[in-house]
Design a protein around this motif. Structure first.
Motif, PDB file in Angstrom:
ATOM      1  N   SER A  40      11.216 147.012  56.543  1.00 15.35           N
ATOM      2  CA  SER A  40      12.016 148.019  57.247  1.00 15.35           C
ATOM      3  C   SER A  40      11.362 149.389  57.125  1.00 15.35           C
ATOM      4  N   THR A  41      11.393 150.158  58.208  1.00 16.10           N
ATOM      5  CA  THR A  41      10.855 151.519  58.174  1.00 16.10           C
ATOM      6  C   THR A  41      11.951 152.557  57.960  1.00 16.10           C
ATOM      7  N   MET A  42      13.162 152.119  57.746  1.00 18.73           N
ATOM      8  CA  MET A  42      14.270 153.023  57.422  1.00 18.73           C
ATOM      9  C   MET A  42      14.280 153.209  55.907  1.00 18.73           C
ATOM     10  N   VAL A  43      13.424 154.119  55.432  1.00 22.44           N
ATOM     11  CA  VAL A  43      13.176 154.313  54.004  1.00 22.44           C
ATOM     12  C   VAL A  43      13.490 155.758  53.624  1.00 22.44           C
ATOM     13  N   ASP A  44      14.133 155.939  52.469  1.00 19.54           N
ATOM     14  CA  ASP A  44      14.428 157.268  51.948  1.00 19.54           C
ATOM     15  C   ASP A  44      14.037 157.343  50.476  1.00 19.54           C
ATOM     16  N   LYS A  45      13.825 158.576  50.003  1.00 17.13           N
ATOM     17  CA  LYS A  45      13.527 158.796  48.591  1.00 17.13           C
ATOM     18  C   LYS A  45      14.802 158.616  47.777  1.00 17.13           C
ATOM     19  N   GLU A  46      14.644 158.071  46.570  1.00 17.37           N
ATOM     20  CA  GLU A  46      15.761 157.957  45.646  1.00 17.37           C
ATOM     21  C   GLU A  46      15.625 159.029  44.573  1.00 17.37           C
ATOM     22  N   LEU A  47      16.726 159.346  43.941  1.00 14.43           N
ATOM     23  CA  LEU A  47      16.702 160.250  42.807  1.00 14.43           C
ATOM     24  C   LEU A  47      15.933 159.567  41.683  1.00 14.43           C
ATOM     25  N   MET A  48      15.032 160.289  41.039  1.00  8.41           N
ATOM     26  CA  MET A  48      14.238 159.662  39.987  1.00  8.41           C
ATOM     27  C   MET A  48      13.948 160.655  38.874  1.00  8.41           C
ATOM     28  N   ALA A  49      13.699 160.103  37.707  1.00  9.38           N
ATOM     29  CA  ALA A  49      13.369 160.918  36.535  1.00  9.38           C
ATOM     30  C   ALA A  49      11.867 161.168  36.515  1.00  9.38           C
ATOM     31  N   PRO A  50      11.419 162.275  35.961  1.00  8.95           N
ATOM     32  CA  PRO A  50       9.975 162.528  35.898  1.00  8.95           C
ATOM     33  C   PRO A  50       9.291 161.548  34.950  1.00  8.95           C
ATOM     34  N   ALA A  51       8.040 161.235  35.260  1.00  6.76           N
ATOM     35  CA  ALA A  51       7.258 160.347  34.394  1.00  6.76           C
ATOM     36  C   ALA A  51       6.672 161.171  33.251  1.00  6.76           C
ATOM     37  N   ILE A  52       6.733 160.635  32.060  1.00  5.86           N
ATOM     38  CA  ILE A  52       6.189 161.299  30.885  1.00  5.86           C
ATOM     39  C   ILE A  52       4.984 160.500  30.416  1.00  5.86           C
ATOM     40  N   ARG A  53       3.876 161.186  30.177  1.00  2.00           N
ATOM     41  CA  ARG A  53       2.679 160.511  29.679  1.00  2.00           C
ATOM     42  C   ARG A  53       2.879 160.044  28.249  1.00  2.00           C
ATOM     43  N   PRO A  54       2.358 158.846  27.916  1.00  2.00           N
ATOM     44  CA  PRO A  54       2.428 158.411  26.520  1.00  2.00           C
ATOM     45  C   PRO A  54       1.487 159.257  25.665  1.00  2.00           C
ATOM     46  N   THR A  55       1.722 159.272  24.372  1.00  2.00           N
ATOM     47  CA  THR A  55       0.844 160.022  23.471  1.00  2.00           C
ATOM     48  C   THR A  55      -0.535 159.385  23.452  1.00  2.00           C
ATOM     49  N   ARG A  56      -1.514 160.121  22.983  1.00  2.00           N
ATOM     50  CA  ARG A  56      -2.887 159.606  22.950  1.00  2.00           C
ATOM     51  C   ARG A  56      -3.019 158.361  22.081  1.00  2.00           C
ATOM     52  N   SER A  57      -2.151 158.207  21.102  1.00  2.00           N
ATOM     53  CA  SER A  57      -2.254 157.058  20.210  1.00  2.00           C
ATOM     54  C   SER A  57      -1.628 155.797  20.804  1.00  2.00           C
ATOM     55  N   ALA A  58      -0.937 155.930  21.914  1.00  2.70           N
ATOM     56  CA  ALA A  58      -0.299 154.762  22.534  1.00  2.70           C
ATOM     57  C   ALA A  58      -1.363 153.835  23.103  1.00  2.70           C
ATOM     58  N   THR A  59      -1.110 152.537  23.040  1.00  2.03           N
ATOM     59  CA  THR A  59      -2.042 151.555  23.587  1.00  2.03           C
ATOM     60  C   THR A  59      -1.538 151.095  24.941  1.00  2.03           C
ATOM     61  N   ALA A  60      -2.370 150.342  25.649  1.00  4.97           N
ATOM     62  CA  ALA A  60      -1.998 149.856  26.978  1.00  4.97           C
ATOM     63  C   ALA A  60      -0.768 148.965  26.926  1.00  4.97           C
ATOM     64  N   THR A  61      -0.570 148.261  25.823  1.00  4.00           N
ATOM     65  CA  THR A  61       0.592 147.374  25.735  1.00  4.00           C
ATOM     66  C   THR A  61       1.883 148.146  25.518  1.00  4.00           C
ATOM     67  N   ASP A  62       1.774 149.433  25.147  1.00  4.63           N
ATOM     68  CA  ASP A  62       2.971 150.255  24.963  1.00  4.63           C
ATOM     69  C   ASP A  62       3.521 150.771  26.282  1.00  4.63           C
ATOM     70  N   THR A  63       2.703 150.774  27.341  1.00  4.88           N
ATOM     71  CA  THR A  63       3.132 151.350  28.607  1.00  4.88           C
ATOM     72  C   THR A  63       3.796 150.294  29.472  1.00  4.88           C
ATOM     73  N   PRO A  64       4.769 150.701  30.289  1.00  3.49           N
ATOM     74  CA  PRO A  64       5.452 149.740  31.141  1.00  3.49           C
ATOM     75  C   PRO A  64       4.589 149.247  32.291  1.00  3.49           C
ATOM     76  N   LEU A  65       3.420 149.856  32.550  1.00  2.00           N
ATOM     77  CA  LEU A  65       2.577 149.454  33.658  1.00  2.00           C
ATOM     78  C   LEU A  65       1.609 148.336  33.303  1.00  2.00           C
ATOM     79  N   SER A  66       1.701 147.780  32.090  1.00  5.64           N
ATOM     80  CA  SER A  66       0.749 146.767  31.665  1.00  5.64           C
ATOM     81  C   SER A  66       0.941 145.440  32.380  1.00  5.64           C
ATOM     82  N   SER A  67       2.116 145.162  32.909  1.00  2.00           N
ATOM     83  CA  SER A  67       2.345 143.939  33.665  1.00  2.00           C
ATOM     84  C   SER A  67       3.451 144.191  34.683  1.00  2.00           C
ATOM     85  N   PRO A  68       3.468 143.419  35.770  1.00  5.20           N
ATOM     86  CA  PRO A  68       4.503 143.614  36.783  1.00  5.20           C
ATOM     87  C   PRO A  68       5.906 143.438  36.184  1.00  5.20           C
ATOM     88  N   GLN A  69       6.822 144.299  36.606  1.00  2.90           N
ATOM     89  CA  GLN A  69       8.175 144.282  36.069  1.00  2.90           C
ATOM     90  C   GLN A  69       9.158 143.513  36.946  1.00  2.90           C
TER      91      GLN A  69
END
Length: 142
Positions: A40-69
């Motif tokens: 569908s091309t009837m698309v609108d933006k949703e209210l969303m919270a800002p993304a916060i970067r993980p600390t430098r010590s965080a590993t890839a497995t700590d981030t939610p982007l490591s696998s499809p949700q």
């Protein structure tokens, strides 16, 4: 770049990246933003919270982007893998490459890359079938 959480008129929710707020508005006005689930091309933006970067010590497995949700994210990951494995990345030369193949100056092959809105519109007006992909290229920008 800015990431928006979007929702279609069939209540499907998905994320997408845009160069700017103006870029989103132009794509939406041109009907070039489509739901990743139903199309569908009837698309609108949703209210969303800002993304916060993980600390430098965080590993890839700590981030939610490591696998499809979700199933939709898994489908997008599969689509991306298929496109990258079966197509040539031509970067910002996409419009020129697509036009050259259409005119017979180059042999036809599967390509993907990047094009400005005006370039994509010109290709469509010339009868060259192109479509936006629902993911960003993996190229490094920094």
């Amino acid at each position: 770049m800015i990431r928006y959480t979007l929702k279609c008129d069939h209540n499907h929710s998905f994320d997408s990246w845009f160069q700017s707020t103006d870029a989103f508005d132009k794509l939406k006005a041109g009907g070039m933003i489509a739901c990743t689930v139903c199309g569908s091309t009837m698309v609108d933006k949703e209210l969303m919270a800002p993304a916060i970067r993980p600390t430098r010590s965080a590993t890839a497995t700590d981030t939610p982007l490591s696998s499809p949700q979700s199933p939709a994210e898994a489908a997008l990951a599969t689509l991306r893998a298929h496109v990258e494995a079966n197509s040539d990345y031509v970067g910002m030369n996409f419009a020129a490459e697509a036009r050259a193949m259409h005119e017979g100056a180059q042999p036809e092959r599967s390509i993907y890359g990047e094009a400005r809105i005006d370039e994509a519109r010109a290709l469509l007006e010339e009868g060259i079938q192109v479509a936006p992909l629902p993911f960003m290229s993996a190229r490094k920008t920094n």
